[in-house]
Write an enzyme that holds these catalytic residues in place. Structure first.
Site, PDB file in Angstrom:
ATOM      1  N   VAL A  57      -5.612  -8.839   0.968  1.00 29.16           N
ATOM      2  CA  VAL A  57      -5.720 -10.299   0.923  1.00 29.16           C
ATOM      3  C   VAL A  57      -4.788 -10.941   1.950  1.00 29.16           C
ATOM      4  O   VAL A  57      -5.182 -11.882   2.657  1.00 29.16           O
ATOM      5  CB  VAL A  57      -5.450 -10.844  -0.500  1.00 29.16           C
ATOM      6  CG1 VAL A  57      -5.490 -12.367  -0.518  1.00 29.16           C
ATOM      7  CG2 VAL A  57      -6.461 -10.275  -1.487  1.00 29.16           C
ATOM      8  N   CYS A  58      -3.585 -10.432   2.077  1.00 25.71           N
ATOM      9  CA  CYS A  58      -2.634 -10.978   3.055  1.00 25.71           C
ATOM     10  C   CYS A  58      -3.170 -10.823   4.475  1.00 25.71           C
ATOM     11  O   CYS A  58      -3.042 -11.725   5.297  1.00 25.71           O
ATOM     12  CB  CYS A  58      -1.279 -10.295   2.925  1.00 25.71           C
ATOM     13  SG  CYS A  58      -0.464 -10.605   1.343  1.00 25.71           S
TER      14      CYS A  58
END
Length: 164
Positions: A57-58
């Protein structure tokens, strides 16, 4: 535990070490420097707190912001990523993924604590704060779980609204 600064209040000032991938055609070059929020008065700053380098996600979040840097620059804004990893981790992540804005190291979690997003034993909550040219928080997005993030179009709309 402190709460995130409300919209309309002064953004907590800080100074953190960071890395910045320098543009170029050859081997990637990374500059290391200290970044102080108050030194950027006169320009809006997007503070993107993220849990970890090179996580799914990052990576999606920061690559999206990096790909949209021209849109942020058109609005006169700088973008900074902030997490608890050290400079070596940030450098590797920036080079591997082509992240072209500063990645700052809050290894002690002190800044995350001042922004009310520290999670004891886990790090920090994914959060984005838009700080205006006067150092005031004008928009924020703080997640509870950290799987979602504001996309760059949402951020540029919020920045455009600040410009009036």
């Amino acid at each position: 535990m402190p709460k995130p600064p409300p919209v309309g209040t002064a953004a907590p000032d800080f100074e953190l070490p960071g890395v910045l991938l320098r543009p170029g055609d050859g081997e990637a070059q990374v500059d290391r420097a200290d970044y102080r929020l108050s030194a950027y008065r006169g320009r809006p700053v997007v503070l993107a707190f993220y849990p970890g380098d090179d996580t799914p996600v990052c990576t999606r979040q920061l690559c999206s912001y990096s790909d949209g840097l021209a849109g942020f620059a058109d609005l006169g804004a700088d973008v900074w990523g902030i997490s608890r990893q050290g400079l070596d981790s940030h450098e590797s992540f920036a080079v591997k993924r082509g992240i072209r804005f500063p990645l700052l190291s809050d290894t002690t979690g002190q800044v995350a604590g001042r922004y009310g997003i520290a999670v004891p034993g886990l790090g920090l909550r994914r959060s984005v704060f838009l700080v205006d040219a006067d150092g005031t928080v004008r928009w924020r997005h703080v997640t509870l779980v950290g799987l979602g993030f504001p996309d760059r179009d949402e951020l540029t709309r919020a920045l455009a609204a600040l410009a009036g």
